[in-house]
Design an enzyme around this catalytic site. Structure first.
Site, PDB file in Angstrom:
ATOM      1  N   GLY A   1       1.107  -1.251   0.282  1.00  0.00           N
ATOM      2  CA  GLY A   1       0.226  -0.307  -0.015  1.00  0.00           C
ATOM      3  C   GLY A   1       0.593   1.268  -0.184  1.00  0.00           C
ATOM      4  O   GLY A   1       1.847   1.392  -0.590  1.00  0.00           O
ATOM      5  N   ASN A   2       0.093   2.754   0.565  1.00  0.00           N
ATOM      6  CA  ASN A   2       1.029   3.955   0.144  1.00  0.00           C
ATOM      7  C   ASN A   2      -0.106   4.556   1.360  1.00  0.00           C
ATOM      8  O   ASN A   2      -1.401   3.914   2.324  1.00  0.00           O
ATOM      9  CB  ASN A   2       1.368   4.151  -1.029  1.00  0.00           C
ATOM     10  CG  ASN A   2       0.184   4.625  -1.753  1.00  0.00           C
ATOM     11  OD1 ASN A   2      -0.829   5.769  -1.651  1.00  0.00           O
ATOM     12  ND2 ASN A   2      -0.491   4.276  -2.704  1.00  0.00           N
ATOM     13  N   ARG A   3       0.588   5.611   1.846  1.00  0.00           N
ATOM     14  CA  ARG A   3       0.493   7.001   2.977  1.00  0.00           C
ATOM     15  C   ARG A   3      -0.883   7.492   2.647  1.00  0.00           C
ATOM     16  O   ARG A   3      -1.265   8.817   3.283  1.00  0.00           O
ATOM     17  CB  ARG A   3       1.923   7.422   3.263  1.00  0.00           C
ATOM     18  CG  ARG A   3       2.523   6.066   3.757  1.00  0.00           C
ATOM     19  CD  ARG A   3       3.587   7.183   4.617  1.00  0.00           C
ATOM     20  NE  ARG A   3       5.153   6.026   4.506  1.00  0.00           N
ATOM     21  CZ  ARG A   3       5.310   5.536   5.393  1.00  0.00           C
ATOM     22  NH1 ARG A   3       4.630   5.843   6.659  1.00  0.00           N
ATOM     23  NH2 ARG A   3       6.469   4.921   5.637  1.00  0.00           N
TER      24      ARG A   3
END
Ligand code: CTP
Length: 406
Positions: free
Chosen positions: A210-212
């Protein structure tokens, strides 16, 4: 009756100009607004609650802890009810408290609880107004998206001459009516599709890449588009943002799902704003069971990744009359990369962010963007609230559309 049906809270603080709040309440009621007044304890030294209760035709909120304990959550109810909170006059003390998120009286508590825009009309003696502390606090509020009604210069109650005077009622009323009139309905009849948030690419049933991304920027665009009258579809990755009023939300998880959800609806859209941070790679073959530690992977684990479909590129290939806006997050060669992205993906505009600049990037409520246009223009914007940037992005989308359909 330009403000008919609008719910407006007038916050009054301890300033010699507090008497003018009576005129403001009267003008707002005359213009059709429903008004509630919240006063700080010092405001009551300058004007009586009875005056403001009479003019607003409602009880004035004075106490954090009302006698009627059942009404202890009044600030939450009022916060949801309001379309606008205007603090006029706003003293240096209240501005400082707002800037720091303090909640030590009825008005400052309410300011934290409201969901509506905030307008602040500072009024104080010149030396207090020009003090770096006050100016820094006003700047914090402005960056957070508050509208500041600048004080006028003139003779002050102290006899000094300079900026700090609460503007006359027509000026304040003009700011309030302009706020409600601005961009109202200018997207009516248009369909706007927005992607927002991160994607999650499954490694196994419990793990993902995922990412932020918080989704705040895309949700701000969805909220602004709905407020301006568009039929809004928001395709959102996994985020914890509340759905803006009047928005159709489709929750997806992976880049593949986001691509499918967008392409299904693409043909009927007038404007697409792709703010999602879509994963560029996804595990080639996600494990069906949770991956266990074992002798096989003692030396490490290699996960083969494959490219995900590029939603922006897919839309660019078949965009027809619609306006296509993408985002780019670059940390080096920003302009060159963003311009290349615009050309290669056939977008009409790229919103370029550099997350290393203070005030920009993931999670925060502000952003610092440069708008890269198809004609090569680069429009550098100041740090601003994501909600304000959302409106500018939609303004540009409308301008591109009107050039195209001329
Ligand atoms: N985008 C998309 N589908 C993807 C990847 C990106 O729609 N599979 C969109 C994003 O929503 C954003 C823009 O494309 O509007 C970002 O482009 P991208 O090339 O992914 O940017 P970066 O990941 O920042 O760039 P790169 O990996 O090329 O450096």
């Amino acid at each position: 009756m330009t403000l008919r049906g609008k719910h407006i809270i007038v916050g009054v603080t301890g300033s010699i100009a507090a008497y003018k709040s009576a005129l403001l309440v009267r003008e707002l009621v005359k213009a059709g607004a429903e008004v509630r007044v919240v006063m700080t304890p010092s405001a009551c030294e300058f004007i009586t609650p009875l005056t403001l209760a009479t003019l607003s035709q409602a009880d004035v909120v004075l106490d954090m802890f009302p006698q009627d304990r059942a009404k202890g959550t009044w600030h939450i109810h009022l916060g949801v009810w309001a379309d606008l909170l205007i603090i006029a006059p706003a003293s240096a003390n209240t501005i400082a408290k707002l800037a720091h998120g303090m909640a030590d009286n009825a008005l400052t508590s309410l300011a934290l609880a409201v969901r509506c825009p905030l307008m602040v009309a500072p009024a104080m003696d010149t030396d207090m107004y020009v003090h770096v502390a006050t100016q820094a606090n006003i700047d914090v509020l402005r960056r957070r998206g508050a509208a500041i009604i600048e004080p006028e210069s003139g003779e002050l109650a102290s006899g000094l001459v300079g900026p700090g005077r609460l503007p006359d009622m027509p000026v304040i009323m003009e700011a309030v009516t302009a706020h409600f009139a601005a961009r109202a309905g200018d997207l009516a009849g248009l369909a706007v599709l927005i992607t927002a948030g991160p994607t999650q690419e499954a490694i196994d049933p419990v793990r993902y890449i995922g990412n932020r991304s918080s989704g705040k920027m895309g949700f701000a665009v969805a909220e602004a588009a709905a407020r301006r009258g568009a039929a809004v579809t928001l395709v959102a990755g996994p985020v914890s943002q509340p759905t803006p009023d009047g928005v159709e939300r489709i929750d997806v998880s992976s880049a593949g799902e986001m691509h499918a959800a967008v392409m299904e609806r693409a043909a009927s859209q007038d404007i697409c704003v792709l703010a999602a941070a879509v994963a560029d790679f996804t595990p080639e073959a996600p494990a069906e069971q949770k991956i266990k530690k074992s002798a096989d992977n003692d030396a490490g684990l290699h996960i083969a990744l494959k490219r995900t479909p590029d939603i922006l590129r897919s839309l660019g290939e078949r965009k027809g009359e619609s306006v296509l806006i993408g985002f780019a997050l670059e940390t080096e060669n920003e302009r060159v990369n963003a311009e290349r992205k615009l050309r290669e993906k056939n977008a009409d505009m790229i919103v370029l962010n550099n997350p290393r600049i203070e005030g920009a990037g993931f999670g925060g409520d502000t952003n610092v963007a440069t708008l890269i246009h198809a004609d090569g223009r680069a429009e550098e914007l100041q740090v601003m609230a994501k909600s304000a940037l959302a409106d500018i992005i939609l303004d540009r989308a409308l301008a591109i559309r009107s050039l195209r359909t001329e």
